[in-house]
Design an enzyme around this catalytic site. Structure first.
Site, PDB file in Angstrom:
ATOM      1  CE  LYS A  28      -3.975   1.859   2.618  1.00 33.11           C
ATOM      2  NZ  LYS A  28      -4.841   1.625   3.806  1.00 33.11           N
TER       3      LYS A  28
ATOM      4  CB  SER B  35      -8.081   3.447   2.626  1.00 33.03           C
ATOM      5  OG  SER B  35      -7.236   2.962   3.657  1.00 33.03           O
TER       6      SER B  35
ATOM      7  CB  SER C  26      -8.437   0.448   5.833  1.00 35.09           C
ATOM      8  OG  SER C  26      -9.000   1.662   6.257  1.00 35.09           O
TER       9      SER C  26
END
Length: 512
Positions: free
Chosen positions: A91, A174, A198
Site C-alpha cells: 500500500k 482504503s 480498511s
C-alpha cells in the site's frame, strides 16, 4: 519460450491462482525462477492495470531483486523464508527507502524522501521477498474528506481503483489496490493497513483473504498512520495460507514501535503456519452475529449461502452460539456515538505531523501545509478539492493536544470495549465472533482486535462477499485455524474474468 514447450524435460506451472507453497515448490524443482514470476506480474500489470488502476507504481528494481533471490536459492541455506523470491505489493503509505515513492496517494508527498524502510518492509527484505510496487488506495487512507465524499480507492496519484469482478461496484477502501492487485493476479500477496475497516472491507468485496492483526502485532514504524491507537499492517492473499505465510514474516518486535514488544507473546513458537489445520473448527465456540446483520440481505440465495456455511461449520466440530447480545453494539457500530470519529480527529493531526517531520525531503511538513497544498491553484484541480473536499483535514487541524475532550473520549472507547465485545467474548467463553462480510469492523477497530475475512460467495451480479472471524487481542492463532478449516471445506474463491489465463513454461534460467 514457445519452442521450449515441445521439450519433454520442461515442466510448467500456471501462475494465476498459484499459492506461495506451490510457487516455492516450482522454485525448488527448477520449474520457475523469481525473475520469470516477477516478469509475469509486470506483464499482467501492463495489460490489466489500465482498466483496474490497482497499481500506482512498479518497482524498477523488482527484476534485480528477483535475480538476487534466484542466485541465493542456489547457495547453501540460500532460501531465507517461505516468502523468499515471492513478489509483494505494498500500500502506498508503507515506506520504502528505494526508487519507489511513498505518498499515501497524494501529490503533496510525491518525490518525498523517507529516512528508511518501514519496519515491515525491513523484515520482508530480510526474508528475501521481492517488493513489486505500490498499490492504489483511498488518498490519505480516507482521512481527507468527510465520510463517503471521496470514492473508495481514489487518489490523485493513481486515479480510481476498480473492482476486478464488476467494475461499476465500489471496491472498498482504503487498502483498495492491495486487495484488487491480489484478486486480479497482478501479484502473489500484498500488504494493506487498517484503521477502521480498511483491510477487511476491500478484501471482502474483492474476493480475497485479508488479515487485520492485533494492533501492535506488526510494526507501524515508517508507515503513514491515521491513528497509532488503531492502525495495524496486515497481509492479503488469495488463500488463508498465503496470507499466513506473509504474516509470519512481518510480525515481531521492532524497536521503532515499542508496542510490538508486548505483543510478541501472541506469536506461537514456529510461527502461525502451524495453525493451518484442516480440523481447525473442531471444538471452537463461535458467537454468531448473523441475527444482527441478516436484515441487510434481501436476496434469498445469499441468505441460504450463509446458512449453509453455518451448517458446514457445525458439522465439522464448531459450536455456533446464535442470538447472543452485545449490550452496546448499536453504540460501538456508530463512530459518531462511540467517540471513534472524535478520537481520530485528534490523533490524525498528531500522528501525521510526526510522520511528516521525519521525512528527509518533502514539500509539506505538517497538516497545515497539506491543507494549503490542496488549496494551491497549481494542484487544486488534480487533487479534486472542489469535488471531494478536505473537511476532515480542516476539522483535525483545529485540534490540539493535550486535551480533556480527547482523554475522556479514549477512556469512553476503552470502557465500551470492556463492557461490550470483551464481555461478550469472555462471558460466553468464545473462541471467535462470526459475522457476514465486514459489517462488524467498527466494533473491532476501537479495541485493536484482530479479524480475518474469507471469501463466502458471490451476489447475483457476481460481486464477492466474505465471512469474517474476529477475536480478542492476540487470538490470531485460533482465528487462523478457524478460517483455514472453513476455507478448505468451502473453497469459494474463483478468479475474476479480468484475470487472463497464462502458463509459464521454462527451465531455471535467470537470463530469461
Amino acid at each position: 519460450m514457445s519452442g521450449e514447450a515441445q521439450d519433454t524435460s520442461v515442466k510448467s506451472i500456471t501462475i494465476e491462482e498459484a499459492t506461495v507453497e506451490e510457487i516455492q515448490l516450482a522454485f525448488k524443482e527448477n520449474n520457475l525462477t523469481s525473475r520469470q514470476l516477477v516478469q509475469h506480474y509486470i506483464n499482467a500489470i501492463e495489460e490489466l492495470n489500465p482498466t483496474l488502476s490497482a497499481v500506482i507504481e512498479v518497482n524498477p528494481d523488482a527484476l534485480s531483486q528477483a535475480d538476487q533471490a534466484d542466485r541465493e536459492r542456489n547457495l547453501p541455506g540460500g532460501c531465507l523464508s517461505g516468502m523468499h523470491g515471492i513478489p509483494v505489493m505494498l500500500k502506498d503509505n508503507i515506506a520504502t527507502k528505494d526508487k519507489l515513492n511513498t505518498a499515501a496517494g497524494s501529490l503533496a508527498l510525491l518525490n518525498s524522501v523517507v529516512p528508511r524502510d518501514a519496519g515491515v518492509v525491513d523484515k520482508l527484505r530480510k526474508a528475501g521477498a521481492v517488493i513489486l510496487g505500490k498499490a492504489g488506495l483511498t488518498e490519505w487512507c480516507n482521512f481527507r474528506s468527510s465520510s463517503g465524499k471521496m470514492p473508495d480507492g481514489w487518489s490523485a496519484r493513481g486515479g480510481t481503483v476498480s473492482n476486478p469482478y464488476v467494475r461499476s461496484t465500489e471496491p472498498g477502501g482504503s487498502s483498495t489496490g492491495s486487495a484488487v492487485s491480489v484478486a486480479a493476479n497482478l501479484v502473489t500477496v500484498s500488504l494493506g493497513t487498517e484503521t477502521s475497516g480498511s483491510i477487511v472491507q476491500p478484501c471482502s468485496i474483492s474476493g480475497v483473504v485479508g488479515i487485520k492483526p492485533t494492533v501492535g502485532l506488526t510494526s507501524r514504524a515508517g508507515t503513514f498512520s491515521g491513528s497509532l491507537r488503531q492502525d495495524t499492517v496486515g497481509p492479503i492473499g488469495r488463500t488463508v495460507s498465503d496470507a499466513v505465510y506473509l504474516l509470519d514474516e512481518i510480525v515481531g518486535y521492532d524497536p521503532r514501535d515499542e508496542i510490538t514488544k508486548e505483543n510478541i507473546q501472541y506469536i506461537p513458537s514456529g510461527g502461525f503456519k502451524q495453525c493451518l489445520k484442516h480440523d481447525g473448527l473442531n471444538n471452537k465456540r463461535l458467537g454468531n452475529l448473523w441475527h444482527y446483520f441478516k436484515v441487510e440481505y434481501t436476496d434469498p440465495e445469499i441468505v441460504r449461502t450463509f446458512e449453509d456455511h453455518f451448517n458446514v461449520m457445525s458439522q465439522n466440530g464448531a459450536v455456533l452460539i446464535n442470538d447472543l447480545a452485545i449490550s452496546n453494539i448499536e453504540t460501538v457500530m456508530n463512530p459518531e456515538e462511540s467517540g471513534e470519529q472524535l478520537a481520530l480527529k485528534y490523533e490524525f493531526k498528531r500522528d501525521l505531523n510526526v510522520y511528516l517531520s521525519n521525512l528527509l525531503e518533502s514539500l509539506i511538513r505538517s497538516l497545515t501545509a497539506a491543507i494549503a497544498f490542496n488549496e494551491d491553484p497549481n494542484y487544486r484541480d488534480q487533487e479534486k478539492l472542489d469535488e471531494y473536499g478536505q473537511e476532515f483535514f480542516l476539522m483535525s487541524e483545529q485540534t490540539s493536544l493535550p486535551n480533556s475532550e480527547y482523554t475522556n473520549t479514549v477512556e469512553k472507547l476503552t470502557k465500551l470495549c470492556e463492557e461490550g465485545f470483551e464481555k461478550f467474548m469472555n462471558d460466553h467463553n468464545l473462541d471467535a465472533m462470526l459475522a457476514p462480510e465486514f459489517f462488524a469492523y467498527p466494533m473491532l477497530a476501537i479495541g485493536g482486535y484482530p479479524a480475518i475475512v474469507v471469501p463466502a460467495g458471490y451476489d447475483p451480479d457476481g460481486v464477492p462477499y466474505a465471512i469474517m472471524f474476529a477475536g480478542l487481542k492476540g487470538s490470531e492463532a485460533k482465528l487462523i485455524e478457524i478460517a483455514y478449516a472453513f476455507e478448505q471445506l468451502t473453497k469459494v474463491r474463483k478468479p475474476p474474468r479480468v484475470a487472463t489465463s497464462s502458463t509459464i513454461e521454462s527451465k531455471m534460467d535467470v537470463s530469461l
